[in-house]
Design a protein around this motif. Structure first.
Motif, PDB file in Angstrom:
ATOM      1  N   THR A 165      48.193  14.016  46.549  1.00  0.00           N
ATOM      2  CA  THR A 165      47.984  13.718  47.973  1.00  0.00           C
ATOM      3  C   THR A 165      48.524  14.803  48.897  1.00  0.00           C
ATOM      4  O   THR A 165      48.420  14.668  50.121  1.00  0.00           O
ATOM      5  CB  THR A 165      48.643  12.379  48.346  1.00  0.00           C
ATOM      6  N   ASP A 166      49.104  15.882  48.364  1.00  0.00           N
ATOM      7  CA  ASP A 166      49.654  16.919  49.231  1.00  0.00           C
ATOM      8  C   ASP A 166      48.529  17.746  49.869  1.00  0.00           C
ATOM      9  O   ASP A 166      47.507  18.012  49.230  1.00  0.00           O
ATOM     10  CB  ASP A 166      50.603  17.828  48.451  1.00  0.00           C
ATOM     11  N   PRO A 167      48.726  18.213  51.119  1.00  0.00           N
ATOM     12  CA  PRO A 167      47.675  18.919  51.855  1.00  0.00           C
ATOM     13  C   PRO A 167      47.633  20.405  51.509  1.00  0.00           C
ATOM     14  O   PRO A 167      48.180  21.246  52.228  1.00  0.00           O
ATOM     15  CB  PRO A 167      48.071  18.694  53.315  1.00  0.00           C
ATOM     16  N   VAL A 168      46.991  20.750  50.402  1.00  0.00           N
ATOM     17  CA  VAL A 168      46.943  22.131  49.942  1.00  0.00           C
ATOM     18  C   VAL A 168      45.494  22.557  49.732  1.00  0.00           C
ATOM     19  O   VAL A 168      44.674  21.777  49.272  1.00  0.00           O
ATOM     20  CB  VAL A 168      47.757  22.327  48.648  1.00  0.00           C
ATOM     21  N   GLN A 169      45.201  23.821  50.055  1.00  0.00           N
ATOM     22  CA  GLN A 169      43.855  24.362  49.859  1.00  0.00           C
ATOM     23  C   GLN A 169      43.866  25.648  49.043  1.00  0.00           C
ATOM     24  O   GLN A 169      42.816  26.257  48.859  1.00  0.00           O
ATOM     25  CB  GLN A 169      43.204  24.627  51.225  1.00  0.00           C
ATOM     26  N   THR A 170      45.035  26.047  48.543  1.00  0.00           N
ATOM     27  CA  THR A 170      45.142  27.326  47.834  1.00  0.00           C
ATOM     28  C   THR A 170      45.981  27.209  46.566  1.00  0.00           C
ATOM     29  O   THR A 170      46.493  28.213  46.078  1.00  0.00           O
ATOM     30  CB  THR A 170      45.798  28.378  48.747  1.00  0.00           C
ATOM     31  N   ALA A 171      46.144  26.018  46.021  1.00  0.00           N
ATOM     32  CA  ALA A 171      47.214  25.766  45.059  1.00  0.00           C
ATOM     33  C   ALA A 171      46.805  25.966  43.600  1.00  0.00           C
ATOM     34  O   ALA A 171      47.258  25.226  42.726  1.00  0.00           O
ATOM     35  CB  ALA A 171      47.766  24.364  45.260  1.00  0.00           C
ATOM     36  N   VAL A 172      45.978  26.964  43.297  1.00  0.00           N
ATOM     37  CA  VAL A 172      45.658  27.235  41.893  1.00  0.00           C
ATOM     38  C   VAL A 172      46.883  27.753  41.136  1.00  0.00           C
ATOM     39  O   VAL A 172      46.918  27.724  39.901  1.00  0.00           O
ATOM     40  CB  VAL A 172      44.496  28.241  41.769  1.00  0.00           C
ATOM     41  N   ALA A 393      44.876  21.512  63.434  1.00  0.00           N
ATOM     42  CA  ALA A 393      45.325  20.144  63.670  1.00  0.00           C
ATOM     43  C   ALA A 393      44.741  19.268  62.578  1.00  0.00           C
ATOM     44  O   ALA A 393      43.632  19.515  62.089  1.00  0.00           O
ATOM     45  CB  ALA A 393      44.884  19.653  65.049  1.00  0.00           C
ATOM     46  N   GLY A 394      45.487  18.244  62.201  1.00  0.00           N
ATOM     47  CA  GLY A 394      44.988  17.371  61.155  1.00  0.00           C
ATOM     48  C   GLY A 394      45.920  16.213  60.904  1.00  0.00           C
ATOM     49  O   GLY A 394      46.910  16.004  61.626  1.00  0.00           O
ATOM     50  N   VAL A 395      45.600  15.463  59.866  1.00  0.00           N
ATOM     51  CA  VAL A 395      46.433  14.337  59.465  1.00  0.00           C
ATOM     52  C   VAL A 395      46.333  14.194  57.953  1.00  0.00           C
ATOM     53  O   VAL A 395      45.257  14.343  57.370  1.00  0.00           O
ATOM     54  CB  VAL A 395      45.996  13.032  60.176  1.00  0.00           C
ATOM     55  N   ASN A 396      47.472  13.976  57.341  1.00  0.00           N
ATOM     56  CA  ASN A 396      47.506  13.687  55.908  1.00  0.00           C
ATOM     57  C   ASN A 396      48.024  12.264  55.736  1.00  0.00           C
ATOM     58  O   ASN A 396      49.063  11.900  56.296  1.00  0.00           O
ATOM     59  CB  ASN A 396      48.426  14.669  55.174  1.00  0.00           C
ATOM     60  N   SER A 397      47.303  11.461  54.981  1.00  0.00           N
ATOM     61  CA  SER A 397      47.662  10.055  54.857  1.00  0.00           C
ATOM     62  C   SER A 397      47.460   9.575  53.433  1.00  0.00           C
ATOM     63  O   SER A 397      46.613  10.091  52.699  1.00  0.00           O
ATOM     64  CB  SER A 397      46.820   9.201  55.818  1.00  0.00           C
ATOM     65  N   SER A 398      48.265   8.601  53.049  1.00  0.00           N
ATOM     66  CA  SER A 398      48.114   7.986  51.734  1.00  0.00           C
ATOM     67  C   SER A 398      48.601   6.549  51.805  1.00  0.00           C
ATOM     68  O   SER A 398      49.442   6.201  52.650  1.00  0.00           O
ATOM     69  CB  SER A 398      48.886   8.753  50.662  1.00  0.00           C
ATOM     70  N   ALA A 399      48.076   5.727  50.908  1.00  0.00           N
ATOM     71  CA  ALA A 399      48.477   4.330  50.797  1.00  0.00           C
ATOM     72  C   ALA A 399      48.660   4.004  49.322  1.00  0.00           C
ATOM     73  O   ALA A 399      47.727   4.161  48.528  1.00  0.00           O
ATOM     74  CB  ALA A 399      47.428   3.413  51.419  1.00  0.00           C
ATOM     75  N   ILE A 409      48.237   1.857  42.517  1.00  0.00           N
ATOM     76  CA  ILE A 409      47.142   2.776  42.798  1.00  0.00           C
ATOM     77  C   ILE A 409      47.381   3.394  44.166  1.00  0.00           C
ATOM     78  O   ILE A 409      47.840   2.724  45.101  1.00  0.00           O
ATOM     79  CB  ILE A 409      45.780   2.051  42.737  1.00  0.00           C
ATOM     80  N   THR A 410      47.116   4.708  44.276  1.00  0.00           N
ATOM     81  CA  THR A 410      47.355   5.450  45.513  1.00  0.00           C
ATOM     82  C   THR A 410      46.052   6.047  46.014  1.00  0.00           C
ATOM     83  O   THR A 410      45.339   6.714  45.247  1.00  0.00           O
ATOM     84  CB  THR A 410      48.385   6.570  45.299  1.00  0.00           C
ATOM     85  N   PHE A 411      45.752   5.813  47.275  1.00  0.00           N
ATOM     86  CA  PHE A 411      44.584   6.393  47.928  1.00  0.00           C
ATOM     87  C   PHE A 411      45.068   7.435  48.944  1.00  0.00           C
ATOM     88  O   PHE A 411      46.033   7.196  49.672  1.00  0.00           O
ATOM     89  CB  PHE A 411      43.776   5.314  48.665  1.00  0.00           C
ATOM     90  N   GLY A 412      44.393   8.578  48.998  1.00  0.00           N
ATOM     91  CA  GLY A 412      44.788   9.625  49.925  1.00  0.00           C
ATOM     92  C   GLY A 412      43.613  10.205  50.689  1.00  0.00           C
ATOM     93  O   GLY A 412      42.477  10.239  50.188  1.00  0.00           O
ATOM     94  N   TRP A 413      43.877  10.633  51.909  1.00  0.00           N
ATOM     95  CA  TRP A 413      42.875  11.345  52.720  1.00  0.00           C
ATOM     96  C   TRP A 413      43.589  12.392  53.553  1.00  0.00           C
ATOM     97  O   TRP A 413      44.520  12.092  54.298  1.00  0.00           O
ATOM     98  CB  TRP A 413      42.113  10.386  53.647  1.00  0.00           C
TER      99      TRP A 413
END
Length: 789
Positions: A165-172, A393-399, A409-413
């Motif tokens: 759920t972490d907000p990453v776009q380069t994490a190879v 700008a953005g939002v990171n969320s999980s439940a 169970i964890t849902f993320g957006w």
């Protein structure tokens, strides 16, 4: 059992699924964790700082981990023993698999590199207090702008994986996470002053409000000022950094808590020149490493100037992160983190333009030189600007929903929107060498057109949807996690220069599955394994736009709208052991990258920028080990090491031919790295000594040039002055980096396809080009006095 060992054992017990078997002396009072609940490294770090009950191992160089992936952390205690001026790269340099190098001892000059298991920093996911904090234009971290060291609870690296759920776009390459401390419950203040080599100075002051009445609110604020020079640069070339941190927390009782973190920085960094291997060896023989670097003054009678003031990078940035951890019911846990980031930067250089041949893009322009200072050859001397404006700008969320006592169970957006503009312009230089900052005055044609080699705008949108199921068996000894992330990336852009390119668009979607398993053999031993897939988007400005030579109108970089992002699949198998005497982590790893993008230093009309190579496929395998012993007579030993095997699986394309690079080793990937250290505490005295070895690494895809291996020794010692003399906790410390006092090449700044002229597979003669490197400084010493009130 010593106090250190007791605390370390208690830390282990608080995280172990079999904590109920731990003795009262080794961590009594900790409850058994809920089933299938992984303990995040950030939670461990905060527990150490907030509770004060547990002391990390080897002075904070190692922390007991229980996650089902390789995880390495350093605590606030270890950070405090470093220079207050030290940057995040230097703070994590002791961790296994981490390879760092920089051109100054204070991380003030931007000339640095960090690799994780042989992969560079622009392939790492950078997370600060739960938000994506990296510069999205170059995909570089600029981590020294995030937070002051005094405000860090700790740093964590996941060298082979990420959290879903972490907000990453380069994490190879993995993930780098910085945890900002929460405000203290009690009011107080702290201040420090440090002075050291190369005119290094740092002033810090901070205050905590404590709990404000019955509001549940508490806050801290701090401000710092840093300045420092750089080895091999003129003594008047000084970088400066003003930084502000602020955090406010609100306790909602059983519902949860919210925090708002603000970070602002205003930074000017003097960037050193890169060195070729030949230049470095020549300077070694003479002992003068200033040769070929910037000059201390401007010469109006010279057609070529190399004045240091045109190498001053400037950057202002703001980061806002609002973390909300909410528990609406005992079965639902929500994390909602909106954020905002703003960046304004200029990456300058020096050049000169013939007034009879100037271009905006591919279109020739006419300029009026009346009143301008001209060089003896009639050219216009100019400071080249690469001015960028960005915001995100953005939002990171999980439940997380607990379905049964053994299953959740964890849902993320994660949603992120980013915009930027870039203008490569030219500011005329006056007769005395002055040129305006921030491109406030630029060269224009008689029709008002800005003379420019790059002028474009970008925007991107990211949506990352994830779901992960966690199940435990055998009374929580055996735990499984299975998840999938759907990553959606959209890029749009406009090239504003005259030429063949106008719109730039790219779309990318990728399904990223993962699975982890861990097994608690007993309350001392754990084994784990995982398979994780990740993706890395391309750096927009080194991939998509056409850029131009402003002196000829020729294309400098041909945009590639079809460039594919990197993807990776990695596996790990690990073993952990902990008792009152020994803590050990061992891991084996394997990773495969597709579309391996390698970034190098390049120049756009004289200004330093990044360029990127697509090197095809890359395989990596290796092993890491980390070990620490309990304190004996106040001394705690710590060691780690890594073996890394790499292999390119593709031939490197050059024009219409290929270099035979398949089967050769990867670049910037030392085969061996190792660290050994001792931490000492006895009464009011403390100290540490760290030895770091980094093996040689290839800097060409043909493996025909290497950066030499190097080793360093860093030393720190200090004394806790009795309370009451100057505040409550006065401390004086001395930090020494590179005790051996020898300059060395610490990082590669540009890799090349081949250093030696080579015949390609199809018979083309492919000329060689020399790689370049960042020169690291000899010994630096800084003394710091700090206290609390």
């Amino acid at each position: 059992m010593t106090a250190t060992a007791l605390a370390a054992a208690g830390l282990f017990a608080s995280q172990s699924a079999l904590a109920q078997n731990a003795s009262a002396a080794e961590g009594a009072g900790t409850d058994k964790p809920k089933a299938s609940t992984a303990v995040a490294a950030e939670d461990i770090l905060k527990e150490i700082v907030v509770s004060g009950r547990q002391r990390p191992i080897a002075g904070g160089l190692m922390i007991v981990q229980r996650q089902p992936e390789t995880t390495n952390s350093i605590s606030a205690e270890a950070i405090k023993q470093k220079m207050g001026i030290a940057g995040p790269y230097q703070l994590v340099a002791t961790l296994p698999g981490v390879n760092t190098g920089q051109s100054d001892p204070y991380q003030m000059s931007i000339r640095y590199a960090l690799q994780l298991r042989g992969l560079p920093m622009n392939k790492i996911g950078w997370v600060v207090d739960g938000v994506n904090a990296m510069d999205r234009a170059y995909l570089q971290p600029y981590s020294e702008t995030y937070a002051d060291n005094e405000n860090l609870a700790g740093l964590t690296i996941l060298p082979g994986s990420t959290r879903i759920t972490d907000p990453v776009q380069t994490a190879v390459a993995g993930e780098f996470s910085m945890t900002v401390r929460d405000p203290d419950d009690k009011p107080g203040a702290q201040a420090s002053y440090g002075y050291g080599s190369y005119k290094g100075q740092r002033v810090f002051a901070g205050i905590d409000t404590g709990l404000i009445g019955n509001t549940g609110l508490k806050a801290f604020g701090s401000i710092s000022y840093t300045q420092a020079g750089t080895f091999a640069l003129p003594s008047n070339a000084i970088g400066k950094r003003l930084h502000v941190d602020f955090k406010i927390a609100k306790d909602w009782g059983e519902l949860g808590k919210s925090t708002l973190f603000l970070s602002y920085g205003d930074w000017s960094a003097v960037r050193s020149q890169a060195y070729s291997l030949a230049q470095y060896r020549a300077d070694q023989r003479t002992g003068d490493f200033t040769a070929g670097n910037y000059l201390s003054s401007f010469n109006p009678q010279s057609n070529t100037n190399n004045y240091w003031k045109y190498a001053v990078y400037t950057r202002r940035n703001l980061l806002l992160a609002m973390n909300n951890e909410l528990h609406p019911t005992d079965k639902i846990e929500l994390h909602i983190t909106p954020y905002y980031q703003w960046i304004f930067s200029n990456s300058p250089g020096e050049s000169s333009l013939n007034p009879n041949s100037v271009y905006a893009g591919s279109q020739k322009q006419t300029v009026n030189t009346t009143g301008m200072f001209l060089l003896p050859n009639g050219n216009i001397p100019v400071k080249t600007n690469v001015l960028q404006r960005q915001f995100a700008a953005g939002v990171n969320s999980s439940a997380k929903v607990t379905l049964t006592p053994s299953n959740n169970i964890t849902f993320g957006w994660w949603y992120d929107h980013w915009q930027m503009t870039q203008l490569n312009s030219f500011s005329p230089i006056a007769a005395g060498g002055d040129a305006p900052d921030w491109a406030s005055t630029i060269l224009r044609s008689t029709s008002g057109q800005a003379i420019s080699g790059a002028n474009y705008a970008f925007n991107t949108n990211i949506n990352a949807l994830s779901v992960q199921d966690a199940q435990s068996f055998l009374d929580d000894k055996l735990k499984f996690e299975v998840g999938v992330k759907y990553f959606i990336y959209r890029l749009g852009g406009t090239n504003l220069l005259p030429g063949t390119q106008s719109a730039m668009n790219f779309r990318f979607e990728k399904l990223l599955p993962r699975a982890t398993v861990s097994y608690e053999i007993n309350n001392r031993m754990q084994v784990y394994a995982n398979v994780v897939t990740e993706a890395r988007t391309n750096a927009p400005i080194t991939t998509y736009p056409n850029t131009y030579n402003a002196a000829t109108g020729a294309i400098s970089q041909l945009g590639n709208p079809n460039a594919r992002p990197e993807t990776s699949v990695g596996e790990e198998i690990g073993y952990r052991y902990h008792d009152s005497l020994l803590t050990a982590d061992v891991a084996l790893f394997n990773k495969k990258l597709n579309n391996n993008s390698v970034t190098s230093l390049a120049y756009l009309n004289g200004a330093g920028v990044n360029s990127a190579y697509n090197a095809g496929g890359l395989k990596m395998r290796g092993a890491t080990a980390e070990l620490a012993l309990k304190a004996f007579w106040g001394i705690s030993p710590y060691v780690n090491g890594q073996y890394l095997w790499t292999q390119n699986t593709s031939n490197f394309q050059v024009g219409n031919d290929y270099l035979p690079t398949a089967g050769k080793e990867g670049v910037q990937a030392p085969k061996w790295t190792a660290t050994a250290g001792l931490d000492f505490h006895h009464g009011p005295f403390f100290g540490n000594i760290i030895y770091k070895y980094t093996g040689s690494q290839y800097t060409t895809f043909m493996n025909d040039e290497k950066m030499p291996a190097f080793s360093t020794i860093d030393l720190g010692f200090g004394y806790h002055i009795p309370a009451g003399y100057v505040g409550k906790e006065p401390v004086i410390r001395v930090s020494v980096t590179n005790l051996a006092n020898k300059p060395y090449l610490g990082a590669s700044s540009s890799v090349q396809p081949n250093a030696v002229t080579t015949t390609g597979i199809n018979g083309t003669v492919i000329a060689g080009a020399a790689p370049s490197y960042w020169l690291s400084s000899p010994r630096a010493i800084m003394g710091t006095f700090s206290t609390k009130f």
